[in-house]
Enzyme design. Structure first.
Site, PDB file in Angstrom:
ATOM      1  N   HIS A 119      39.108  35.956  37.010  1.00 37.01           N
ATOM      2  CA  HIS A 119      40.253  35.152  36.556  1.00 37.01           C
ATOM      3  C   HIS A 119      40.116  33.692  36.974  1.00 37.01           C
ATOM      4  O   HIS A 119      39.407  33.357  37.928  1.00 37.01           O
ATOM      5  CB  HIS A 119      41.561  35.728  37.103  1.00 37.01           C
ATOM      6  N   GLU A 128      42.914  43.594  42.736  1.00 37.08           N
ATOM      7  CA  GLU A 128      42.215  43.101  43.920  1.00 37.08           C
ATOM      8  C   GLU A 128      42.597  43.928  45.139  1.00 37.08           C
ATOM      9  O   GLU A 128      43.630  44.623  45.151  1.00 37.08           O
ATOM     10  CB  GLU A 128      42.560  41.625  44.127  1.00 37.08           C
TER      11      GLU A 128
END
Length: 197
Positions: free
Chosen positions: A8, A81
């Site tokens: 990202h 994550e």
């Protein structure tokens, strides 16, 4: 099979160099700019499937780089994550000063130590591995995965013989595009293209 891994775009947490995983933040202006560069680099690829984590920063990146009318985003929490627990939102100095015991325990046994209110690296790695092995069993030609630095570095570690120590010897920067090839039973990292050179 071609698996494109995209980290990202940048967030304020990345810019401030704090540890974070479960914190659900958006891209900053630079992160949106990075996503626009990625869009230009992959726009000619017709993906069979597109996966993202359930985190805003990954989904926002995917929406910028893809034509929303053409692709359905498959959100998978295994791509989230690592949950950094009490370390979330804190930098290296703050952890050493205010969480010295936990910080030392993590540094001494980073694979197995479970950060309070978070997860251990082994737990994190196993869920990423589970996702990736499922992808490898598929028949698609081109797959896009928009995820996080820890997720991508874990996939690299898996590809390089499940040597988890490699995790700290490789980088995955915001906006990097990695191409993983799986052919004739062999999986390898074909290329890693930084968003900004």
């Amino acid at each position: 099979m071609n698996i494109y891994l995209v980290r990202h775009g940048e967030t304020d947490n990345n810019y401030n160099k704090t540890y974070y995983g479960k914190t659900d933040c958006s891209l900053n202006n630079n992160g949106r700019y990075q996503a626009s560069i990625i869009k230009n680099r992959i726009e000619k690829i017709n993906f069979d499937k597109v996966f993202t984590s359930k985190m805003k920063r990954a989904k926002e990146t995917a929406h910028i780089i893809l034509d929303d009318s053409k692709y359905e985003l498959i959100e998978d929490e295994r791509l989230n994550e690592m949950n950094m627990g009490i370390f979330e939102g804190k930098d290296h100095k703050e952890l050493e000063e205010n969480y010295s015991v936990e910080w030392k325990n993590w540094c001494n046994n980073w694979k197995e130590y479970k950060i309070p209110n978070g997860e251990s690296y082994i737990e994190f790695y196993e869920r990423v591995k589970d996702f990736f092995e499922e992808i490898l069993r598929g028949k698609e030609k081109d797959i896009l995965v928009v995820a996080h630095g820890g997720v991508i570095k874990s996939i690299y570690s898996y590809i390089l013989g499940e040597n988890l120590d490699i995790f700290w010897k490789i980088s995955s920067r915001n906006g990097d595009i990695a191409l993983i090839k799986y052919e004739y039973g062999n999986i390898y990292i074909d290329s890693i293209i930084p968003v900004e050179i």
